[in-house]
Scaffold this motif. Structure first.
Motif, PDB file in Angstrom:
ATOM      1  N   UNK A   1       0.838  -1.212   0.000  1.00  0.00           N
ATOM      2  CA  UNK A   1       0.000   0.000   0.000  1.00  0.00           C
ATOM      3  C   UNK A   1       0.865   1.251   0.000  1.00  0.00           C
ATOM      4  N   UNK A   2       1.938   1.247   0.776  1.00  0.00           N
ATOM      5  CA  UNK A   2       2.860   2.392   0.814  1.00  0.00           C
ATOM      6  C   UNK A   2       3.493   2.630  -0.552  1.00  0.00           C
ATOM      7  N   UNK A   3       3.918   1.540  -1.184  1.00  0.00           N
ATOM      8  CA  UNK A   3       4.560   1.650  -2.498  1.00  0.00           C
ATOM      9  C   UNK A   3       3.576   2.166  -3.554  1.00  0.00           C
ATOM     10  N   UNK A   4       2.367   1.612  -3.563  1.00  0.00           N
ATOM     11  CA  UNK A   4       1.360   2.051  -4.532  1.00  0.00           C
ATOM     12  C   UNK A   4       1.005   3.533  -4.335  1.00  0.00           C
ATOM     13  N   UNK A   5       0.930   3.956  -3.073  1.00  0.00           N
ATOM     14  CA  UNK A   5       0.625   5.354  -2.771  1.00  0.00           C
ATOM     15  C   UNK A   5       1.755   6.264  -3.238  1.00  0.00           C
ATOM     16  N   UNK A   6       2.994   5.869  -2.990  1.00  0.00           N
ATOM     17  CA  UNK A   6       4.137   6.696  -3.392  1.00  0.00           C
ATOM     18  C   UNK A   6       4.212   6.835  -4.912  1.00  0.00           C
ATOM     19  N   UNK A   7       3.700   5.845  -5.640  1.00  0.00           N
ATOM     20  CA  UNK A   7       3.690   5.882  -7.107  1.00  0.00           C
ATOM     21  C   UNK A   7       2.393   6.477  -7.665  1.00  0.00           C
ATOM     22  N   UNK A   8       1.513   6.945  -6.755  1.00  0.00           N
ATOM     23  CA  UNK A   8       0.220   7.560  -7.114  1.00  0.00           C
ATOM     24  C   UNK A   8      -0.663   6.620  -7.928  1.00  0.00           C
ATOM     25  N   UNK A   9      -0.586   5.324  -7.596  1.00  0.00           N
ATOM     26  CA  UNK A   9      -1.388   4.319  -8.291  1.00  0.00           C
ATOM     27  C   UNK A   9      -2.663   3.974  -7.534  1.00  0.00           C
TER      28      UNK A   9
ATOM     29  N   UNK B   1     -10.659  -0.955   6.717  1.00  0.00           N
ATOM     30  CA  UNK B   1      -9.791  -0.393   5.676  1.00  0.00           C
ATOM     31  C   UNK B   1     -10.679   0.160   4.566  1.00  0.00           C
ATOM     32  N   UNK B   2     -10.250   1.278   3.993  1.00  0.00           N
ATOM     33  CA  UNK B   2     -10.931   1.868   2.842  1.00  0.00           C
ATOM     34  C   UNK B   2      -9.852   2.273   1.847  1.00  0.00           C
ATOM     35  N   UNK B   3     -10.177   2.237   0.567  1.00  0.00           N
ATOM     36  CA  UNK B   3      -9.141   2.583  -0.415  1.00  0.00           C
ATOM     37  C   UNK B   3      -9.725   3.112  -1.710  1.00  0.00           C
TER      38      UNK B   3
ATOM     39  N   UNK C   1      -4.576   3.582   0.163  1.00  0.00           N
ATOM     40  CA  UNK C   1      -5.213   2.743   1.172  1.00  0.00           C
ATOM     41  C   UNK C   1      -5.161   3.470   2.497  1.00  0.00           C
ATOM     42  N   UNK C   2      -6.247   3.411   3.258  1.00  0.00           N
ATOM     43  CA  UNK C   2      -6.291   4.080   4.561  1.00  0.00           C
ATOM     44  C   UNK C   2      -6.932   3.190   5.607  1.00  0.00           C
ATOM     45  N   UNK C   3      -6.406   3.294   6.819  1.00  0.00           N
ATOM     46  CA  UNK C   3      -7.055   2.674   7.975  1.00  0.00           C
ATOM     47  C   UNK C   3      -8.243   3.558   8.345  1.00  0.00           C
TER      48      UNK C   3
ATOM     49  N   UNK D   1     -13.784  -1.208   0.372  1.00  0.00           N
ATOM     50  CA  UNK D   1     -13.810  -1.059   1.828  1.00  0.00           C
ATOM     51  C   UNK D   1     -14.208  -2.348   2.519  1.00  0.00           C
ATOM     52  N   UNK D   2     -13.791  -2.452   3.786  1.00  0.00           N
ATOM     53  CA  UNK D   2     -14.283  -3.510   4.672  1.00  0.00           C
ATOM     54  C   UNK D   2     -14.210  -2.994   6.107  1.00  0.00           C
ATOM     55  N   UNK D   3     -15.085  -3.527   6.918  1.00  0.00           N
ATOM     56  CA  UNK D   3     -15.207  -3.106   8.307  1.00  0.00           C
ATOM     57  C   UNK D   3     -15.280  -4.342   9.187  1.00  0.00           C
TER      58      UNK D   3
END
Length: 195
Positions: A57-65, A80-82, A68-70, A97-99
């Motif tokens: 998730x960190x890698x995908x976020x850094x590449x703006x792809x 989690x939601x994304x 993902x968030x808690x 999302x899932x809860x």
């Protein structure tokens, strides 16, 4: 790092390595409940699987792809939601999302999805947000319906769920529709408080 305050109870923020244990514990506590509609439960059997998920998730976020968030509810990780992907050329995304089972029925996910949809249009300047949910997943489908997303169709046998295919309902919201839907919800809530 992504951080979005939804309201006094809910905060959305990027997952960090220290979140692996509480996320995995939540998955484990809700495993049977989540397995009904989420195809990845069998591949999340150890804490290391959750650590790998956070790293990805960190890698995908850094590449703006993707993003993902808690979902933190009163300071506790509830799910989690994304944005599952960003299509920057067409200015579109899809929210997933899932809860955890113990956090159901508090309006958490509806508020989180509304906030992420609003962020997509206001901050990211996207034009379209999509949500897909299995036809039989009434709880998941209720969220886009409650928020005024338009049901756009059904993708037949679009997702493999352990031993069978499920059909997915596709919901969409356009930037030009969102502000009007938001105003309608606020007015309806205001009328509800007065009566």
């Amino acid at each position: 790092m992504f951080r979005l305050r939804v309201d006094e109870e809910i905060l959305l923020r990027s997952p960090e390595k220290r979140d692996a244990k509480p996320i995995f514990a939540l998955i484990d506590q809700s495993r049977d409940y989540l397995r009904e509609w989420l195809p990845w439960l069998d591949s999340t059997r150890r804490l290391d699987d959750t650590v790998a998920f956070i790293r990805s998730a960190e890698e995908e976020f850094s590449r703006k792809k993707s993003l993902t968030a808690c979902i933190l509810y009163k300071g506790e990780i509830a799910g989690i939601i994304s944005y599952n992907y960003f299509d920057w050329y067409n200015r579109t995304t899809s929210i997933g999302y899932w809860l955890g089972e113990s956090f159901q029925g508090k309006g958490i996910m509806t508020r989180a999805v509304a906030a992420l949809t609003d962020f997509a249009f206001r901050e990211l300047k996207l034009n379209r947000v999509e949500i897909r949910a299995a036809t039989g997943n009434k709880k998941s489908r209720a969220i886009p319906e409650r928020l005024g997303f338009q049901r756009e169709g059904c993708l037949r046998q679009a997702e493999w769920l352990y031993d069978h295919y499920v059909d997915l309902v596709v919901y969409g919201m356009l930037a030009e529709e969102w502000e009007e839907k938001k105003r309608e919800r606020i007015e309806k809530e205001g009328r509800g408080r007065k009566s």
